[in-house]
Design an enzyme around this catalytic site. Sequence first.
Site, PDB file in Angstrom:
ATOM      1  N   HIS A  24      -7.923  30.724  18.622  1.00  0.00           N
ATOM      2  CA  HIS A  24      -6.819  29.838  18.984  1.00  0.00           C
ATOM      3  C   HIS A  24      -5.931  30.532  20.018  1.00  0.00           C
ATOM      4  O   HIS A  24      -4.755  30.791  19.766  1.00  0.00           O
ATOM      5  CB  HIS A  24      -5.997  29.427  17.750  1.00  0.00           C
ATOM      6  CG  HIS A  24      -6.703  28.432  16.891  1.00  0.00           C
ATOM      7  ND1 HIS A  24      -6.326  28.155  15.605  1.00  0.00           N
ATOM      8  CD2 HIS A  24      -7.766  27.621  17.143  1.00  0.00           C
ATOM      9  CE1 HIS A  24      -7.130  27.240  15.097  1.00  0.00           C
ATOM     10  NE2 HIS A  24      -8.017  26.895  16.002  1.00  0.00           N
ATOM     11  N   HIS A  80     -16.498  17.969  13.090  1.00  0.00           N
ATOM     12  CA  HIS A  80     -15.222  18.378  13.693  1.00  0.00           C
ATOM     13  C   HIS A  80     -15.468  18.604  15.177  1.00  0.00           C
ATOM     14  O   HIS A  80     -16.481  19.208  15.551  1.00  0.00           O
ATOM     15  CB  HIS A  80     -14.770  19.669  12.999  1.00  0.00           C
ATOM     16  CG  HIS A  80     -13.509  20.281  13.505  1.00  0.00           C
ATOM     17  ND1 HIS A  80     -12.451  19.554  14.002  1.00  0.00           N
ATOM     18  CD2 HIS A  80     -13.133  21.596  13.591  1.00  0.00           C
ATOM     19  CE1 HIS A  80     -11.482  20.386  14.353  1.00  0.00           C
ATOM     20  NE2 HIS A  80     -11.873  21.621  14.133  1.00  0.00           N
ATOM     21  N   GLU A  82     -13.498  20.278  17.434  1.00  0.00           N
ATOM     22  CA  GLU A  82     -12.913  21.422  18.147  1.00  0.00           C
ATOM     23  C   GLU A  82     -14.031  22.154  18.896  1.00  0.00           C
ATOM     24  O   GLU A  82     -15.177  22.244  18.427  1.00  0.00           O
ATOM     25  CB  GLU A  82     -12.178  22.358  17.183  1.00  0.00           C
ATOM     26  CG  GLU A  82     -11.334  23.377  17.942  1.00  0.00           C
ATOM     27  CD  GLU A  82     -10.349  24.152  17.069  1.00  0.00           C
ATOM     28  OE1 GLU A  82     -10.278  23.888  15.852  1.00  0.00           O
ATOM     29  OE2 GLU A  82      -9.653  25.028  17.615  1.00  0.00           O
ATOM     30  N   ASP A  84     -15.123  25.028  19.422  1.00  0.00           N
ATOM     31  CA  ASP A  84     -15.994  26.058  18.861  1.00  0.00           C
ATOM     32  C   ASP A  84     -17.157  25.454  18.063  1.00  0.00           C
ATOM     33  O   ASP A  84     -18.107  26.162  17.732  1.00  0.00           O
ATOM     34  CB  ASP A  84     -15.207  27.060  18.008  1.00  0.00           C
ATOM     35  CG  ASP A  84     -14.352  26.429  16.937  1.00  0.00           C
ATOM     36  OD1 ASP A  84     -13.873  25.298  17.138  1.00  0.00           O
ATOM     37  OD2 ASP A  84     -14.154  27.060  15.881  1.00  0.00           O
ATOM     38  N   HIS A 146      -8.872  20.581   9.699  1.00  0.00           N
ATOM     39  CA  HIS A 146      -7.487  20.752  10.094  1.00  0.00           C
ATOM     40  C   HIS A 146      -7.113  19.939  11.330  1.00  0.00           C
ATOM     41  O   HIS A 146      -6.003  20.098  11.854  1.00  0.00           O
ATOM     42  CB  HIS A 146      -7.185  22.242  10.326  1.00  0.00           C
ATOM     43  CG  HIS A 146      -7.902  22.827  11.522  1.00  0.00           C
ATOM     44  ND1 HIS A 146      -7.243  23.469  12.533  1.00  0.00           N
ATOM     45  CD2 HIS A 146      -9.190  22.840  11.888  1.00  0.00           C
ATOM     46  CE1 HIS A 146      -8.109  23.880  13.449  1.00  0.00           C
ATOM     47  NE2 HIS A 146      -9.298  23.508  13.060  1.00  0.00           N
ATOM     48  N   ASP A 165     -14.702  23.605   8.984  1.00  0.00           N
ATOM     49  CA  ASP A 165     -13.769  24.746   8.974  1.00  0.00           C
ATOM     50  C   ASP A 165     -13.308  25.150   7.570  1.00  0.00           C
ATOM     51  O   ASP A 165     -13.004  26.327   7.326  1.00  0.00           O
ATOM     52  CB  ASP A 165     -12.531  24.418   9.813  1.00  0.00           C
ATOM     53  CG  ASP A 165     -12.747  24.674  11.302  1.00  0.00           C
ATOM     54  OD1 ASP A 165     -13.579  25.528  11.641  1.00  0.00           O
ATOM     55  OD2 ASP A 165     -12.080  24.018  12.101  1.00  0.00           O
ATOM     56  N   TYR A 193      -7.835  33.510   7.044  1.00  0.00           N
ATOM     57  CA  TYR A 193      -8.265  32.250   7.674  1.00  0.00           C
ATOM     58  C   TYR A 193      -7.435  31.088   7.136  1.00  0.00           C
ATOM     59  O   TYR A 193      -6.925  30.253   7.895  1.00  0.00           O
ATOM     60  CB  TYR A 193      -9.737  32.073   7.351  1.00  0.00           C
ATOM     61  CG  TYR A 193     -10.433  30.889   7.958  1.00  0.00           C
ATOM     62  CD1 TYR A 193     -11.218  31.037   9.096  1.00  0.00           C
ATOM     63  CD2 TYR A 193     -10.353  29.632   7.378  1.00  0.00           C
ATOM     64  CE1 TYR A 193     -11.888  29.960   9.642  1.00  0.00           C
ATOM     65  CE2 TYR A 193     -11.017  28.558   7.910  1.00  0.00           C
ATOM     66  CZ  TYR A 193     -11.788  28.732   9.047  1.00  0.00           C
ATOM     67  OH  TYR A 193     -12.442  27.658   9.572  1.00  0.00           O
ATOM     68  N   HIS A 226     -17.793  28.721   9.776  1.00  0.00           N
ATOM     69  CA  HIS A 226     -17.546  30.107  10.173  1.00  0.00           C
ATOM     70  C   HIS A 226     -17.853  31.021   8.989  1.00  0.00           C
ATOM     71  O   HIS A 226     -17.472  30.715   7.843  1.00  0.00           O
ATOM     72  CB  HIS A 226     -16.077  30.343  10.558  1.00  0.00           C
ATOM     73  CG  HIS A 226     -15.616  29.558  11.745  1.00  0.00           C
ATOM     74  ND1 HIS A 226     -16.010  29.825  13.028  1.00  0.00           N
ATOM     75  CD2 HIS A 226     -14.757  28.513  11.840  1.00  0.00           C
ATOM     76  CE1 HIS A 226     -15.423  28.977  13.869  1.00  0.00           C
ATOM     77  NE2 HIS A 226     -14.666  28.166  13.158  1.00  0.00           N
TER      78      HIS A 226
HETATM   79 FE1  FEO Z   1     -11.185  23.847  14.013  1.00  0.00          FE
HETATM   80 FE2  FEO Z   1     -13.575  26.293  13.846  1.00  0.00          FE
HETATM   81  O1  FEO Z   1     -12.579  24.915  14.627  1.00  0.00           O
END
Ligand code: FEO
Length: 397
Positions: A24, A80, A82, A84, A146, A165, A193, A226
């Site tokens: 981030h 998701h 995002e 990544d 999130h 996530d 995290y 992750h």
């Molecule tokens: Fe909300 Fe691992 O991205």
Amino acid sequence: MPPVEILPDLFWVGAVDWNARHFHGQSYTIHRGTSYNSYLIRDHQLTLVDTVHAPFTPELIENIRQVADPGTIENVVVNHIENDHSGALPAVMRLAPHARIYCTQKAKDGLLKMYRGDWDFHVVKTGDTLTLGRRTLTFVEAPMLHWPDSMFTYSAGDALLLPNDAFGQHLASTARFEDEVDEAVLMEEAAKYYANILLPFSELVRRKIAEVEAMNLPIRMIAPSHGVVWRTDPGKIVTAYKEWAGARDGGAVGIVYDTMYEATEEMARAVLNGVLKSGATVRFFGRMSQNDHSDLIKDLLSVKALIVGSPTVHRDYLPTMGPFLDEVRNLKPRNKIGAAFGSYGWSGEAVRNLETRLKEAGITLVEEGIKARYRATEEELARCFALGRKIGELVGK
Ligand code: FEO
């Protein structure tokens, strides 16, 4: 890292990022790297669940190739959007242009903005299912866990939850399962995290866990996007999330400060001694300049009270305190009390500004901050001691 078959015909095909040290932007330090987990389900309909960060696209494609022809992917589940997790999506869709994308409405909106792909979207809601052949996937929307687009995917036959996530950790490793890594390191990274990503959404975390539990879905494995997969005791991370979400606040007092010529540090030690006198548990970190602010954010999970200190410089607290205080304000930890202290030379704005940051974070101030000119007198040190003792006693109640 080559593919790993985590369940029969269900493969981890993601990428390990050994070099990442920030997430981030610069706001979250990740000392142990990370992984971007993508899962490939080999069934009558070849299905990919999530992709990886764009720079790791070649690794993802190579891993898919080792299991199946990427051109035969029929479904892509996007839990998701995002970057990544969606960064490699355009490349996947170029290889499998007729694949159907299953995602929430918010995810569809976001993907169209981000990638402008002319793709076959299938918007899903909680309870919708997708039968692949032997397996059936069920989708559970998880807005703001999130991002607004977030959802979980559940595979009933496997009792497998793919929550993206949620329940992740930034941990680069050749291991793919939680029983293959050091447990203390794993839980430290899982807590960090949670604190740095999910803390502001704690009430939603609590409600989503309750909602999923009420669905009575057996869960024997949790495979996040992750870090490692929870396979031996997935309940352990669920229990930890319940605690971190505030069902049980930590009972410690945290003291975070920085100092210029040791005057504020002397006050910090007096506060520390007061807390110790109260019998409360204390987390004392030494100078902020020697700490990493996102490590300290993790420690917020275990504190009920936060006492912050800084001398005044240029009409404010020391710049080293800034990133930590900004994150505390933004993450808004629940049900905390606090106070401020600091030395000054002539104007003394630091304590007032520290108090402002604490109030912006929703932290209740238990008493007016303590200011000491140049160096605290015995009386002022006694006030610092009394402040620590009072807050320690409040936390102990
Ligand atoms: Fe909300 Fe691992 O991205």
